[in-house]
Motif scaffolding. Structure first.
Motif, mmCIF file in Angstrom:
data_model
loop_
_atom_site.group_PDB
_atom_site.id
_atom_site.type_symbol
_atom_site.label_atom_id
_atom_site.label_comp_id
_atom_site.label_asym_id
_atom_site.label_seq_id
_atom_site.Cartn_x
_atom_site.Cartn_y
_atom_site.Cartn_z
ATOM 1 N N HIS A 1 -17.326 10.487 5.816
ATOM 2 C CA HIS A 1 -16.613 9.700 6.130
ATOM 3 C C HIS A 1 -16.474 8.988 7.281
ATOM 4 O O HIS A 1 -15.901 8.003 7.951
ATOM 5 N N ALA A 2 -17.439 9.976 7.800
ATOM 6 C CA ALA A 2 -18.064 9.158 9.868
ATOM 7 C C ALA A 2 -18.521 8.010 9.617
ATOM 8 O O ALA A 2 -19.598 7.636 9.088
ATOM 9 N N GLY A 3 -18.150 6.877 10.552
ATOM 10 C CA GLY A 3 -18.223 6.006 10.865
ATOM 11 C C GLY A 3 -17.845 4.898 9.798
ATOM 12 O O GLY A 3 -18.637 4.014 9.600
ATOM 13 N N ARG A 4 -17.140 5.389 9.157
ATOM 14 C CA ARG A 4 -16.429 4.070 7.772
ATOM 15 C C ARG A 4 -14.756 4.004 8.069
ATOM 16 O O ARG A 4 -13.806 4.134 8.886
ATOM 17 N N ILE A 5 -15.248 2.726 8.100
ATOM 18 C CA ILE A 5 -13.823 2.193 7.565
ATOM 19 C C ILE A 5 -12.592 1.754 6.610
ATOM 20 O O ILE A 5 -13.480 0.728 5.426
ATOM 21 N N HIS A 6 -11.740 2.407 5.896
ATOM 22 C CA HIS A 6 -11.530 2.750 4.598
ATOM 23 C C HIS A 6 -10.065 1.444 4.328
ATOM 24 O O HIS A 6 -8.866 2.144 5.141
ATOM 25 N N GLU A 7 -10.698 0.357 4.032
ATOM 26 C CA GLU A 7 -9.571 -0.994 4.152
ATOM 27 C C GLU A 7 -8.628 -0.257 2.739
ATOM 28 O O GLU A 7 -9.466 -0.734 1.565
ATOM 29 N N ILE A 8 -7.657 0.011 2.876
ATOM 30 C CA ILE A 8 -6.844 0.794 1.721
ATOM 31 C C ILE A 8 -5.747 -0.460 1.427
ATOM 32 O O ILE A 8 -4.964 -1.466 2.120
ATOM 33 N N THR A 9 -5.453 -0.641 -0.285
ATOM 34 C CA THR A 9 -4.742 -1.948 -0.267
ATOM 35 C C THR A 9 -4.123 -1.521 -1.830
ATOM 36 O O THR A 9 -4.570 -0.158 -2.366
ATOM 37 N N GLY A 10 -2.755 -1.893 -2.321
ATOM 38 C CA GLY A 10 -2.589 -1.784 -3.669
ATOM 39 C C GLY A 10 -3.718 -2.508 -4.641
ATOM 40 O O GLY A 10 -4.422 -2.978 -4.622
ATOM 41 N N PRO A 11 -3.103 -1.849 -6.011
ATOM 42 C CA PRO A 11 -3.605 -2.828 -6.935
ATOM 43 C C PRO A 11 -3.406 -4.224 -7.016
ATOM 44 O O PRO A 11 -4.594 -5.298 -7.789
ATOM 45 N N THR B 1 0.471 -1.200 0.225
ATOM 46 C CA THR B 1 0.148 -0.171 0.177
ATOM 47 C C THR B 1 1.176 1.064 -0.166
ATOM 48 O O THR B 1 1.789 1.992 0.842
ATOM 49 N N ASP B 2 0.794 2.042 -0.757
ATOM 50 C CA ASP B 2 1.350 2.667 -1.048
ATOM 51 C C ASP B 2 1.427 4.052 -0.280
ATOM 52 O O ASP B 2 -0.095 4.598 0.088
ATOM 53 N N ALA B 3 2.315 5.030 0.324
ATOM 54 C CA ALA B 3 1.614 6.189 1.327
ATOM 55 C C ALA B 3 1.368 7.287 0.371
ATOM 56 O O ALA B 3 0.318 7.869 1.934
ATOM 57 N N GLU B 4 0.933 7.465 -0.314
ATOM 58 C CA GLU B 4 0.490 8.581 -1.180
ATOM 59 C C GLU B 4 -0.754 8.771 -1.643
ATOM 60 O O GLU B 4 -1.852 8.810 -0.935
ATOM 61 N N ASP B 5 -1.433 7.282 -1.256
ATOM 62 C CA ASP B 5 -2.500 6.853 -1.425
ATOM 63 C C ASP B 5 -3.554 6.199 0.186
ATOM 64 O O ASP B 5 -4.112 7.298 -0.151
ATOM 65 N N ILE B 6 -2.901 6.244 0.939
ATOM 66 C CA ILE B 6 -2.924 6.340 2.297
ATOM 67 C C ILE B 6 -2.877 7.353 2.511
ATOM 68 O O ILE B 6 -4.355 7.404 3.546
ATOM 69 N N ALA B 7 -2.592 9.151 2.627
ATOM 70 C CA ALA B 7 -2.489 9.973 3.100
ATOM 71 C C ALA B 7 -3.289 10.629 2.299
ATOM 72 O O ALA B 7 -4.482 11.911 2.717
ATOM 73 N N ASP B 8 -3.787 10.262 0.661
ATOM 74 C CA ASP B 8 -4.697 11.022 0.144
ATOM 75 C C ASP B 8 -6.414 10.515 0.191
ATOM 76 O O ASP B 8 -7.581 11.683 0.701
ATOM 77 N N VAL B 9 -6.431 9.117 1.039
ATOM 78 C CA VAL B 9 -7.605 8.843 1.959
ATOM 79 C C VAL B 9 -7.700 9.834 2.693
ATOM 80 O O VAL B 9 -8.923 10.275 3.296
ATOM 81 N N ALA B 10 -6.748 9.603 3.855
ATOM 82 C CA ALA B 10 -6.744 10.370 4.865
ATOM 83 C C ALA B 10 -6.897 12.105 4.465
ATOM 84 O O ALA B 10 -7.714 12.174 5.609
ATOM 85 N N VAL B 11 -6.604 13.074 3.766
ATOM 86 C CA VAL B 11 -6.939 14.115 4.136
ATOM 87 C C VAL B 11 -8.239 14.181 3.265
ATOM 88 O O VAL B 11 -9.170 14.897 3.739
ATOM 89 N N ALA B 12 -9.162 12.953 1.824
ATOM 90 C CA ALA B 12 -9.944 13.464 2.457
ATOM 91 C C ALA B 12 -11.390 12.804 3.795
ATOM 92 O O ALA B 12 -12.297 14.021 3.823
ATOM 93 N N ALA B 13 -11.432 11.871 4.262
ATOM 94 C CA ALA B 13 -11.929 11.915 5.319
ATOM 95 C C ALA B 13 -11.717 13.216 6.227
ATOM 96 O O ALA B 13 -13.096 13.218 6.740
#
Length: 284
Positions: free
Chosen positions: A174-184, A156-168
């Motif tokens: 995004h409240a009450g959501r679990i965003h499970e992130i992976t690479g492709p 999982t790329d840190a850029e993707d993690i950060a972009d999802v966190a910034v969106a949240a």
């Protein structure tokens, strides 16, 4: 979601994901407070007296536990921090958690129980560990030995993690959501190291080792034995196939595909970071 003009605290704000979250928030003109030992005011997970000053005037927080949300004791500290945060008026907590770790699941529960709005950003092995953390020296040395066997992992790329966190932190829904992130895609560590070899143009080898051999290797390079032991225990825990599947969270949240490991390898090799002489390195 942080209110317009309110301050967001980013813990581990100089780390792999934290500094990228800081940059993403600043790009959206969100006032940011970096949570680190060297910040003003400072924040230290091991010193609770630093928590309240760092939280004053904060509306939302990115909660990245150091050294890792999967390490023993993390849930206790995260729960205590969440209580202080709520008492200081923080409305939204975005937690960085580990996929498949029992301790990280306890961290998630502690945040859910805090009374604040919450979002969980759940990730596996962060790709940038190869260049910004404990594996960087091993890549330079040409040999990577880990207690991971031949289990597949969706790096999982840190850029993707950060972009999802910034969106949240900045958008609704995004409240009450679990965003499970992976690479492709899934790769074994042997696959990943093969792609590092191709990107760098030199041979890098992967060797699966036992827990004990891994600890000995790290401590021999100056890593504290407690950290080495906890890291080894975590890898043995999660690299058993439980994380060997991909999700489509990045596409769903960001409307774009996640960054592929091969792209990361090419871009990072071009920076020369893996060409430098080996030095003591441990990421946060």
């Amino acid at each position: 979601m942080a209110a317009t003009g309110s301050t967001t605290l980013v813990l581990a704000g100089t780390g792999k994901t934290g500094r990228r979250v800081v940059a993403g928030l600043e790009a959206r003109d969100v006032p940011v407070r970096v949570g680190s030992r060297r910040a003003d005011p400072p924040f230290d997970w091991e010193d609770e007296s630093t928590w309240e000053p760092a939280l004053r005037g904060v509306d939302a927080a990115y909660v990245a536990y150091y050294p890792d949300a999967a390490f023993p004791g993390a849930a206790r500290d995260v729960g205590a921090f969440a209580e202080v945060a709520v008492s200081c008026g923080v409305r939204h907590l975005v937690l960085l958690a580990d996929r498949g770790s029992a301790e990280a699941e306890r961290c998630e529960q502690a945040v859910r129980d805090s009374g604040a709005e919450w979002t969980v950003v759940r990730v596996g092995f962060i790709t940038q560990n190869f260049s910004e953390a404990f594996l960087a020296n091993l890549v330079r040395a040409g040999t990577i030995a880990l207690p991971a066997g031949d289990v597949a992992e969706p790096f999982t790329d840190a850029e993707d993690i950060a972009d999802v966190a910034v969106a949240a932190l900045t958008e609704g829904g995004h409240a009450g959501r679990i965003h499970e992130i992976t690479g492709p895609r899934l790769l074994t560590f042997a696959d990943a190291v093969g792609e590092l070899s191709e990107a760098t143009g030199r041979e890098i080898r992967y060797f699966p080792v036992t827990r004990e051999q891994f600890i000995s290797s790290l401590t021999g390079r100056g890593v504290p034995v407690e950290y080495a032991t906890r890291l080894a225990d975590l890898m043995v825990e999660v690299f058993d196939g439980r994380r060997a599947h991909v999700t489509h969270t990045v596409e769903r949240v960001l409307g774009r595909p996640p960054r592929d490991f091969a792209e990361y390898a090419r871009d990072t090799a071009a920076t020369g970071v893996w060409d430098a002489p080996a030095e003591s390195s441990r990421g946060a």
